[in-house]
Design a protein around this motif. Structure first.
Motif: not given
Ligand SMILES: C[S@@+](CC[C@H](N)C(=O)[O-])C[C@H]1O[C@@H](n2cnc3c(N)ncnc32)[C@H](O)[C@@H]1O
Length: 258
Positions: A160, A179, A181, A190, A193
């Motif tokens: 990240l 991947r 996850r 979902r 964060i």
């Molecule tokens: C700042 S993170 C936020 C992740 C998620 N929206 C959260 O709030 O926990 C953003 C990145 O996480 C990735 N991402 C979000 N959910 C995911 C998952 N279940 N598995 C893998 N990558 C994920 C997205 O593609 C993006 O690149």
């Protein structure tokens, strides 16, 4: 000597840019880490020189305009630079291994500007006078930050924030494909964060107009971010993500949403 020359004439020439890329990635990573740590004090109103409720006094109109502009700048940077089409365009100019680090660095610069230029709007919206309740609410806010940090490690902290990319580039390894996850919190919501940020921003023992503006605008932006992110996730992971959306709620662990 003969052996070294016979491996590949390209290796020594490539080594320096890879190392510089790695150093750049480290700088970006620590810039972001410092910025996010500062954010805890900025929002919570402690431990840092300039908080959400301190700084240069100004009229309500000026404060509103400046603060909205600062948040919009961050939102635009964060959303536009994260899109696939933008990445395809700008990796013509920015080497792919440092693309994520550059994104992270730009996000940090936007946040630093926001912390520096944020105008306080000190009128109080609510204030919890009962000390035990106030401490509980402040602890809840810290709990939000803990959810944010732990969630980044659950899905891949180092990817990240760009370190995985520059390390693999340094060691000559390809990045593995993304991947999907769903560890721990991801079985309940979902977007843990984003949920962590919402808790951290809203759980305030003293809520000023400035803090409320920050919490409201960032929460609205989180919903826009989720919409854009889920569009990309469906494109990347197809039915796996569609089914996940049906099974697991967006932000509220006790209520399943589509
Ligand atoms: C700042 S993170 C936020 C992740 C998620 N929206 C959260 O709030 O926990 C953003 C990145 O996480 C990735 N991402 C979000 N959910 C995911 C998952 N279940 N598995 C893998 N990558 C994920 C997205 O593609 C993006 O690149």
């Amino acid at each position: 000597m003969t052996q070294i020359q016979s491996i590949s004439p390209e290796v020594p020439a490539n080594r320096m840019p890879r190392f510089i890329g790695f150093l750049y990635g480290l700088v970006a990573y620590f810039a972001f880490f410092g910025t996010i740590l500062y954010a805890i004090g900025f929002v919570g109103g402690y431990a840092v020189p300039k908080t959400i409720d301190s700084g240069q006094e100004s009229s309500v109109t000026e404060a509103l305009a400046v603060n909205l502009l600062l948040m919009s700048l961050f939102a635009v940077q964060h959303s536009v630079m994260a899109r696939k089409q933008f990445k395809e365009w700008w990796t013509q100019y920015v080497p792919k291994p440092v693309e994520r680090s550059t994104y992270v660095l730009f996000a940090s610069l936007c946040l630093m500007l926001l912390f520096w230029q944020w105008r306080p709007m000190p009128a109080i919206v609510w204030q919890i006078s009962e000390p035990d309740v106030a401490v509980t609410v402040a602890t809840l806010s810290l709990g939000g930050w803990v959810i944010v940090f732990t969630s980044t490690f659950l899905i891949n902290h180092f990817e990240l924030f760009g370190l995985h990319q520059v390390t693999n580039n340094l060691t000559g390894h390809e990045m593995p494909p993304p991947r999907f996850r769903t560890p721990l919190y991801y079985n309940f919501v979902r977007h843990p964060i984003y949920l962590g940020f919402i808790i951290a921003f809203w759980a305030a023992p003293t809520m000023t107009v400035g803090h409320l503006l920050f919490a409201a605008v960032t929460t609205a932006y989180i919903f826009v971010g989720i919409f854009l992110e889920e569009h990309d996730l469906v494109e990347m992971f197809g039915d796996e993500y569609r089914q996940y959306k049906q099974r697991v709620s967006m932000l509220l662990p006790w209520r399943k949403s589509a």
